[in-house]
Design a protein around this motif. Sequence first.
Motif, PDB file in Angstrom:
ATOM      1  N   MET A   1       0.872  -1.527   0.116  1.00 20.14           N
ATOM      2  CA  MET A   1       0.128   0.002   0.048  1.00 20.14           C
ATOM      3  C   MET A   1       0.869   1.513  -0.342  1.00 20.14           C
ATOM      4  O   MET A   1       1.972   1.227   0.415  1.00 20.14           O
ATOM      5  CB  MET A   1      -0.829  -0.201   1.252  1.00 20.14           C
ATOM      6  N   ASN A   2       0.309   1.912  -1.102  1.00 29.73           N
ATOM      7  CA  ASN A   2       1.374   3.353  -0.573  1.00 29.73           C
ATOM      8  C   ASN A   2       0.839   4.863  -0.068  1.00 29.73           C
ATOM      9  O   ASN A   2      -0.416   4.084   0.163  1.00 29.73           O
ATOM     10  CB  ASN A   2       1.486   4.314  -2.101  1.00 29.73           C
ATOM     11  N   CYS A   3       0.995   5.821  -0.117  1.00 25.54           N
ATOM     12  CA  CYS A   3       0.762   6.611   0.539  1.00 25.54           C
ATOM     13  C   CYS A   3      -0.978   7.271   0.052  1.00 25.54           C
ATOM     14  O   CYS A   3      -1.279   7.593   0.859  1.00 25.54           O
ATOM     15  CB  CYS A   3       1.452   7.869   0.759  1.00 25.54           C
ATOM     16  N   LEU A   4      -1.109   6.490  -1.136  1.00 24.25           N
ATOM     17  CA  LEU A   4      -1.712   7.772  -1.559  1.00 24.25           C
ATOM     18  C   LEU A   4      -3.136   6.849  -1.876  1.00 24.25           C
ATOM     19  O   LEU A   4      -4.520   6.812  -0.986  1.00 24.25           O
ATOM     20  CB  LEU A   4      -2.045   7.361  -3.251  1.00 24.25           C
ATOM     21  N   GLU A   5      -3.204   5.488  -1.308  1.00 22.97           N
ATOM     22  CA  GLU A   5      -4.037   4.092  -0.590  1.00 22.97           C
ATOM     23  C   GLU A   5      -4.099   4.401   0.402  1.00 22.97           C
ATOM     24  O   GLU A   5      -5.478   4.244   0.802  1.00 22.97           O
ATOM     25  CB  GLU A   5      -3.312   2.887  -1.482  1.00 22.97           C
ATOM     26  N   PHE A   6      -3.370   4.597   1.109  1.00 26.79           N
ATOM     27  CA  PHE A   6      -3.386   4.464   2.208  1.00 26.79           C
ATOM     28  C   PHE A   6      -4.396   5.606   2.717  1.00 26.79           C
ATOM     29  O   PHE A   6      -5.790   5.798   4.056  1.00 26.79           O
ATOM     30  CB  PHE A   6      -2.322   5.266   3.483  1.00 26.79           C
ATOM     31  N   ARG A   7      -4.088   7.206   2.521  1.00 25.87           N
ATOM     32  CA  ARG A   7      -5.588   8.242   2.258  1.00 25.87           C
ATOM     33  C   ARG A   7      -6.589   7.832   2.052  1.00 25.87           C
ATOM     34  O   ARG A   7      -7.454   8.555   2.777  1.00 25.87           O
ATOM     35  CB  ARG A   7      -4.552   9.828   2.329  1.00 25.87           C
ATOM     36  N   ARG A   8      -6.755   7.177   1.052  1.00 20.48           N
ATOM     37  CA  ARG A   8      -7.818   7.395   0.115  1.00 20.48           C
ATOM     38  C   ARG A   8      -8.961   6.144   1.186  1.00 20.48           C
ATOM     39  O   ARG A   8      -9.759   6.524   1.715  1.00 20.48           O
ATOM     40  CB  ARG A   8      -7.885   5.888  -0.589  1.00 20.48           C
ATOM     41  N   GLU A   9      -8.356   4.809   1.799  1.00 19.61           N
ATOM     42  CA  GLU A   9      -8.899   4.286   2.907  1.00 19.61           C
ATOM     43  C   GLU A   9      -9.338   5.158   4.721  1.00 19.61           C
ATOM     44  O   GLU A   9     -10.080   4.487   5.037  1.00 19.61           O
ATOM     45  CB  GLU A   9      -8.291   2.706   3.133  1.00 19.61           C
ATOM     46  N   LEU A  10      -8.690   6.107   4.604  1.00 18.28           N
ATOM     47  CA  LEU A  10      -8.566   6.795   5.553  1.00 18.28           C
ATOM     48  C   LEU A  10     -10.014   7.387   5.741  1.00 18.28           C
ATOM     49  O   LEU A  10     -10.269   7.733   6.631  1.00 18.28           O
ATOM     50  CB  LEU A  10      -7.081   7.527   6.578  1.00 18.28           C
ATOM     51  N   ALA A  11      -9.588   8.690   4.537  1.00 20.14           N
ATOM     52  CA  ALA A  11     -11.267   9.312   4.173  1.00 20.14           C
ATOM     53  C   ALA A  11     -12.190   8.265   4.355  1.00 20.14           C
ATOM     54  O   ALA A  11     -13.674   8.777   4.900  1.00 20.14           O
ATOM     55  CB  ALA A  11     -10.494  10.245   3.192  1.00 20.14           C
ATOM     56  N   ALA A  12     -12.352   6.633   3.824  1.00 19.18           N
ATOM     57  CA  ALA A  12     -13.471   6.198   4.027  1.00 19.18           C
ATOM     58  C   ALA A  12     -14.005   5.064   4.611  1.00 19.18           C
ATOM     59  O   ALA A  12     -14.929   6.241   5.560  1.00 19.18           O
ATOM     60  CB  ALA A  12     -13.102   5.421   2.708  1.00 19.18           C
ATOM     61  N   GLN A 195       4.920   8.708  -5.646  1.00 16.02           N
ATOM     62  CA  GLN A 195       3.895   7.720  -6.273  1.00 16.02           C
ATOM     63  C   GLN A 195       3.290   8.362  -7.199  1.00 16.02           C
ATOM     64  O   GLN A 195       2.033   7.382  -7.759  1.00 16.02           O
ATOM     65  CB  GLN A 195       3.540   6.098  -5.265  1.00 16.02           C
ATOM     66  N   ILE A 196       3.134   9.417  -7.483  1.00 19.16           N
ATOM     67  CA  ILE A 196       2.021   9.818  -8.806  1.00 19.16           C
ATOM     68  C   ILE A 196       3.193  10.409  -9.807  1.00 19.16           C
ATOM     69  O   ILE A 196       3.972  11.072  -9.282  1.00 19.16           O
ATOM     70  CB  ILE A 196       1.084  10.968  -8.063  1.00 19.16           C
ATOM     71  N   GLU A 213      -0.762   6.988 -11.270  1.00 17.63           N
ATOM     72  CA  GLU A 213       0.166   5.778 -11.072  1.00 17.63           C
ATOM     73  C   GLU A 213       1.285   5.460 -11.735  1.00 17.63           C
ATOM     74  O   GLU A 213       2.522   5.510 -11.134  1.00 17.63           O
ATOM     75  CB  GLU A 213      -0.372   5.099  -9.900  1.00 17.63           C
ATOM     76  N   HIS A 214       0.599   5.412 -12.773  1.00 18.14           N
ATOM     77  CA  HIS A 214       1.754   5.321 -13.608  1.00 18.14           C
ATOM     78  C   HIS A 214       1.445   6.143 -14.972  1.00 18.14           C
ATOM     79  O   HIS A 214      -0.029   6.233 -15.510  1.00 18.14           O
ATOM     80  CB  HIS A 214       2.517   3.945 -14.222  1.00 18.14           C
ATOM     81  N   GLY A 215       2.399   6.356 -16.114  1.00 17.33           N
ATOM     82  CA  GLY A 215       2.010   7.063 -16.769  1.00 17.33           C
ATOM     83  C   GLY A 215       1.781   6.409 -18.753  1.00 17.33           C
ATOM     84  O   GLY A 215       2.121   7.286 -19.246  1.00 17.33           O
ATOM     85  N   ASP A 216       1.912   4.980 -18.792  1.00 12.28           N
ATOM     86  CA  ASP A 216       1.336   4.317 -19.186  1.00 12.28           C
ATOM     87  C   ASP A 216       0.254   4.587 -20.643  1.00 12.28           C
ATOM     88  O   ASP A 216       0.269   4.326 -21.997  1.00 12.28           O
ATOM     89  CB  ASP A 216       0.660   2.826 -18.757  1.00 12.28           C
ATOM     90  N   ALA A 217      -0.541   5.417 -20.286  1.00  8.94           N
ATOM     91  CA  ALA A 217      -1.612   5.766 -20.973  1.00  8.94           C
ATOM     92  C   ALA A 217      -1.869   6.809 -21.291  1.00  8.94           C
ATOM     93  O   ALA A 217      -2.328   7.904 -21.680  1.00  8.94           O
ATOM     94  CB  ALA A 217      -2.542   5.726 -20.722  1.00  8.94           C
ATOM     95  N   PHE A 218      -0.649   7.472 -20.682  1.00  2.19           N
ATOM     96  CA  PHE A 218      -0.450   9.480 -21.000  1.00  2.19           C
ATOM     97  C   PHE A 218      -0.809   9.521 -22.361  1.00  2.19           C
ATOM     98  O   PHE A 218      -1.204  10.869 -22.836  1.00  2.19           O
ATOM     99  CB  PHE A 218       0.603   9.933 -19.914  1.00  2.19           C
ATOM    100  N   ASP A 219       0.263   9.122 -22.908  1.00  2.00           N
ATOM    101  CA  ASP A 219       0.386  10.003 -24.741  1.00  2.00           C
ATOM    102  C   ASP A 219      -1.367   8.962 -25.642  1.00  2.00           C
ATOM    103  O   ASP A 219      -1.410  10.316 -26.129  1.00  2.00           O
ATOM    104  CB  ASP A 219       1.209   8.406 -25.775  1.00  2.00           C
ATOM    105  N   ARG A 220      -1.738   7.807 -25.008  1.00  2.00           N
ATOM    106  CA  ARG A 220      -2.776   8.062 -25.973  1.00  2.00           C
ATOM    107  C   ARG A 220      -4.225   8.892 -25.390  1.00  2.00           C
ATOM    108  O   ARG A 220      -5.023   9.545 -25.848  1.00  2.00           O
ATOM    109  CB  ARG A 220      -3.471   6.623 -25.401  1.00  2.00           C
TER     110      ARG A 220
END
Length: 239
Positions: A1-12, A195-196, A213-220
């Motif tokens: 789990m990364n920081c963003l996932e943690f914050r999401r779970e904490l908020a929920a 991680q962003i 979280e990764h840029g694979d789709a950015f070009d498209r």
Amino acid sequence: MNCLEFRRELAASPQVMSAAAREHRGHCSTCADAWHRAQLFEQRLQSVLAVPVPMGLADRILLRQTTDSRVHRQSARQTWIRLAAGLMMTAGMVGVGYLTFGTSASLASASMAHLSHEPFALNRTELIPAATVSQLFAESGVYLKAPLQSITYLTRCPVYGQKTIHMVIRDGGQPITAIYVPNNQQGSADFAERQIVGRHRNIGHGTLVLMAEHGDAFDRIEASFRAAIEGSSSLAGMY
Ligand SMILES: [Zn+2]
Ligand SMILES: [Zn+2]
């Protein structure tokens, strides 16, 4: 789990943590602090909601008055408690969700900071009709030449002092945040933090920011925005 996932779970669910979240909290002091603040906030909220209605002199006087005015007083009091709880909730959510990216000195850092203000945005999966997307762009003075598809979150947000269109695009299972700033060209930048990864590019008369979280789709995705805003699909990806 990364920081963003943690914050999401904490908020929920601030009071119930998964094993993965507890594990992350154990070795990330920033998230441990955020968790601690969330617990304090929950306690304060509970104590505000638990305030008993005082049955003192004021109530005995009120008993002599009409039922109508008493009912009015009770509902006004409830409204006040709800309002106070709501304000604290808002303040608490910002405190819980906010990741410190330093100052918002650039469009990149302002966009990164904005991500954590709406953690729920990334969880939506229902597609927003392309016509609705086009309409919101039109209201911002941008007339799309091709439909924008796969958008699951759409709202106007103030970011970097600008009125922007904040979107989330689903690409496979991955949510990609897109923020379009109409009439404000900030040029090209690539950035990464906590991680962003992100990029922004001039498109039309404005700037498109992409973050994920990764840029694979950015070009498209950049190409589809370029086609929609500039109508130059044949040149997509050449900039
Ligand atoms: Zn963390
Ligand atoms: Zn937003």
